[in-house]
Design a protein around this motif. Structure first.
Motif, PDB file in Angstrom:
ATOM      1  N   ASP A   5       0.876  -1.166   0.000  1.00  0.00           N
ATOM      2  CA  ASP A   5       0.000   0.000   0.000  1.00  0.00           C
ATOM      3  C   ASP A   5       0.919   1.223   0.000  1.00  0.00           C
ATOM      4  N   GLU A   6       0.736   2.103  -0.936  1.00  0.00           N
ATOM      5  CA  GLU A   6       1.598   3.282  -1.069  1.00  0.00           C
ATOM      6  C   GLU A   6       1.470   4.256   0.105  1.00  0.00           C
ATOM      7  N   GLU A   7       0.386   4.167   0.838  1.00  0.00           N
ATOM      8  CA  GLU A   7       0.138   5.138   1.907  1.00  0.00           C
ATOM      9  C   GLU A   7       0.339   4.591   3.308  1.00  0.00           C
ATOM     10  N   ARG A   8       0.280   3.262   3.476  1.00  0.00           N
ATOM     11  CA  ARG A   8       0.348   2.674   4.822  1.00  0.00           C
ATOM     12  C   ARG A   8       1.391   1.564   4.894  1.00  0.00           C
ATOM     13  N   HIS A   9       1.922   1.381   6.099  1.00  0.00           N
ATOM     14  CA  HIS A   9       2.851   0.288   6.373  1.00  0.00           C
ATOM     15  C   HIS A   9       2.106  -0.880   7.002  1.00  0.00           C
ATOM     16  N   PRO A  10       2.442  -2.112   6.607  1.00  0.00           N
ATOM     17  CA  PRO A  10       1.819  -3.293   7.212  1.00  0.00           C
ATOM     18  C   PRO A  10       2.665  -3.824   8.385  1.00  0.00           C
ATOM     19  N   TYR A  11       2.031  -4.004   9.523  1.00  0.00           N
ATOM     20  CA  TYR A  11       2.719  -4.503  10.713  1.00  0.00           C
ATOM     21  C   TYR A  11       1.957  -5.672  11.323  1.00  0.00           C
ATOM     22  N   ILE A  12       2.714  -6.479  12.061  1.00  0.00           N
ATOM     23  CA  ILE A  12       2.127  -7.526  12.885  1.00  0.00           C
ATOM     24  C   ILE A  12       2.650  -7.323  14.303  1.00  0.00           C
ATOM     25  N   VAL A  13       1.728  -7.249  15.253  1.00  0.00           N
ATOM     26  CA  VAL A  13       2.084  -7.135  16.668  1.00  0.00           C
ATOM     27  C   VAL A  13       1.986  -8.543  17.245  1.00  0.00           C
ATOM     28  N   CYS A  42      -0.659   1.382   9.496  1.00  0.00           N
ATOM     29  CA  CYS A  42      -0.655   2.796   9.852  1.00  0.00           C
ATOM     30  C   CYS A  42      -0.016   3.600   8.730  1.00  0.00           C
ATOM     31  N   PRO A  43      -0.264   4.899   8.706  1.00  0.00           N
ATOM     32  CA  PRO A  43       0.314   5.725   7.647  1.00  0.00           C
ATOM     33  C   PRO A  43       1.843   5.680   7.667  1.00  0.00           C
ATOM     34  N   ARG A  44       2.432   5.695   6.478  1.00  0.00           N
ATOM     35  CA  ARG A  44       3.898   5.700   6.358  1.00  0.00           C
ATOM     36  C   ARG A  44       4.463   6.891   7.129  1.00  0.00           C
ATOM     37  N   GLY A  45       5.530   6.644   7.849  1.00  0.00           N
ATOM     38  CA  GLY A  45       6.197   7.704   8.595  1.00  0.00           C
ATOM     39  C   GLY A  45       5.549   8.049   9.926  1.00  0.00           C
ATOM     40  N   GLU A  46       4.494   7.325  10.295  1.00  0.00           N
ATOM     41  CA  GLU A  46       3.788   7.650  11.544  1.00  0.00           C
ATOM     42  C   GLU A  46       3.713   6.466  12.509  1.00  0.00           C
ATOM     43  N   SER A  47       4.599   5.497  12.361  1.00  0.00           N
ATOM     44  CA  SER A  47       4.505   4.293  13.183  1.00  0.00           C
ATOM     45  C   SER A  47       4.805   4.525  14.662  1.00  0.00           C
ATOM     46  N   LEU A  48       5.190   5.729  15.028  1.00  0.00           N
ATOM     47  CA  LEU A  48       5.390   6.055  16.444  1.00  0.00           C
ATOM     48  C   LEU A  48       4.384   7.087  16.941  1.00  0.00           C
ATOM     49  N   ASP A  49       3.599   7.636  16.026  1.00  0.00           N
ATOM     50  CA  ASP A  49       2.767   8.790  16.373  1.00  0.00           C
ATOM     51  C   ASP A  49       1.267   8.548  16.407  1.00  0.00           C
ATOM     52  N   THR A  50       0.787   7.435  15.896  1.00  0.00           N
ATOM     53  CA  THR A  50      -0.655   7.208  15.833  1.00  0.00           C
ATOM     54  C   THR A  50      -1.184   6.790  17.207  1.00  0.00           C
ATOM     55  N   PRO A  51      -2.497   6.829  17.402  1.00  0.00           N
ATOM     56  CA  PRO A  51      -3.058   6.380  18.684  1.00  0.00           C
ATOM     57  C   PRO A  51      -2.669   4.933  19.026  1.00  0.00           C
ATOM     58  N   VAL A  52      -2.712   4.037  18.059  1.00  0.00           N
ATOM     59  CA  VAL A  52      -2.337   2.645  18.334  1.00  0.00           C
ATOM     60  C   VAL A  52      -0.846   2.552  18.649  1.00  0.00           C
ATOM     61  N   ALA A  53      -0.014   3.275  17.912  1.00  0.00           N
ATOM     62  CA  ALA A  53       1.429   3.263  18.170  1.00  0.00           C
ATOM     63  C   ALA A  53       1.730   3.696  19.598  1.00  0.00           C
ATOM     64  N   LYS A  54       1.066   4.741  20.043  1.00  0.00           N
ATOM     65  CA  LYS A  54       1.283   5.233  21.410  1.00  0.00           C
ATOM     66  C   LYS A  54       0.799   4.214  22.441  1.00  0.00           C
ATOM     67  N   LEU A  55      -0.288   3.538  22.132  1.00  0.00           N
ATOM     68  CA  LEU A  55      -0.788   2.491  23.028  1.00  0.00           C
ATOM     69  C   LEU A  55       0.211   1.336  23.102  1.00  0.00           C
ATOM     70  N   LEU A  56       0.715   0.898  21.954  1.00  0.00           N
ATOM     71  CA  LEU A  56       1.679  -0.209  21.922  1.00  0.00           C
ATOM     72  C   LEU A  56       2.982   0.132  22.635  1.00  0.00           C
ATOM     73  N   GLY A  57       3.319   1.406  22.691  1.00  0.00           N
ATOM     74  CA  GLY A  57       4.553   1.840  23.329  1.00  0.00           C
ATOM     75  C   GLY A  57       4.499   1.907  24.844  1.00  0.00           C
ATOM     76  N   LYS A  58       3.337   1.680  25.426  1.00  0.00           N
ATOM     77  CA  LYS A  58       3.208   1.753  26.885  1.00  0.00           C
ATOM     78  C   LYS A  58       4.019   0.648  27.567  1.00  0.00           C
ATOM     79  N   ALA A  59       4.610   0.991  28.694  1.00  0.00           N
ATOM     80  CA  ALA A  59       5.454   0.059  29.442  1.00  0.00           C
ATOM     81  C   ALA A  59       4.702  -1.220  29.813  1.00  0.00           C
ATOM     82  N   ARG A  60       3.412  -1.120  30.004  1.00  0.00           N
ATOM     83  CA  ARG A  60       2.597  -2.279  30.396  1.00  0.00           C
ATOM     84  C   ARG A  60       2.725  -3.440  29.406  1.00  0.00           C
ATOM     85  N   TYR A  61       2.934  -3.144  28.128  1.00  0.00           N
ATOM     86  CA  TYR A  61       2.953  -4.180  27.102  1.00  0.00           C
ATOM     87  C   TYR A  61       4.370  -4.614  26.711  1.00  0.00           C
TER      88      TYR A  61
END
Length: 188
Positions: free
Chosen positions: A105-113, A151-170
């Protein structure tokens, strides 16, 4: 010689996905990582990229004990709070094949958590409930033992889900990989 052949015939290819490697001051050289896995007695050890991906063969069948042994060895050797998600290569292939969104996808990156704790993955899905699977911003869908995320390219640290995944709890139970990286783990 017969023992080595028997072990090779019964060995299963595994993938160890290390969390937080080569970021935030935790630097592990691939050669050192590979050496540790060889010392642990695993066969056909190979590291993939510099983001904490190790492929190896073992005939050990207790996945929880194997994971604990690897995490303890990483902590002892490299002096950091090591956590891994441990899967068979076959399981990783099934997970990648089930990716529900566009792979290219030219606009989004594919990830697996990847997750080692089902309850934590469920909790992330619940907390991310504000993310609509049909929005242009990002997509999140539950899979077997994983979350599929786009998520959108270049925003894998800035989106709501990215911020949620970055929490110490996980931190101790999840790690994220780009789908292209996952596919490289299957090429072995």
């Amino acid at each position: 010689m017969a023992t080595a052949k028997k072990q090779a015939a019964t060995a299963t290819r595994h993938v160890a996905l290390l969390r937080g490697v080569n970021v935030n001051g935790i630097t592990l050289k691939s050669a050192d990582l590979k050496a540790l896995f060889v010392e642990l007695g695993f066969g056909a050890v190979r590291t993939v990229l510099a983001s904490g991906n190790v492929l190896f063969d073992t005939d050990e069948s207790d996945a929880a004990a194997l994971r604990t042994r690897i995490e303890q060895a990483l902590r002892k050797r490299f002096g950091y709070d090591a956590w891994i998600v441990l899967l068979t290569q076959k399981t990783v292939a099934e997970i990648a094949a089930a990716y529900p969104f566009e792979r290219i996808d030219e606009e989004r990156h594919p990830y697996i958590v990847f997750g080692s704790d089902k309850a934590m993955l469920d909790e992330i899905m619940e907390k991310a409930g504000t993310v609509d699977a049909n929005t242009d911003t990002e997509r999140l869908e539950r899979g077997k033992g994983v979350l599929y995320w786009q998520c959108p390219r270049g925003e894998s640290l800035d989106t709501p889900v990215a911020k949620l995944l970055g929490k110490a709890r996980y931190k101790s139970s999840t790690t994220t990989r780009n789908l292209r990286t996952v596919e490289k783990l299957l090429a072995d």
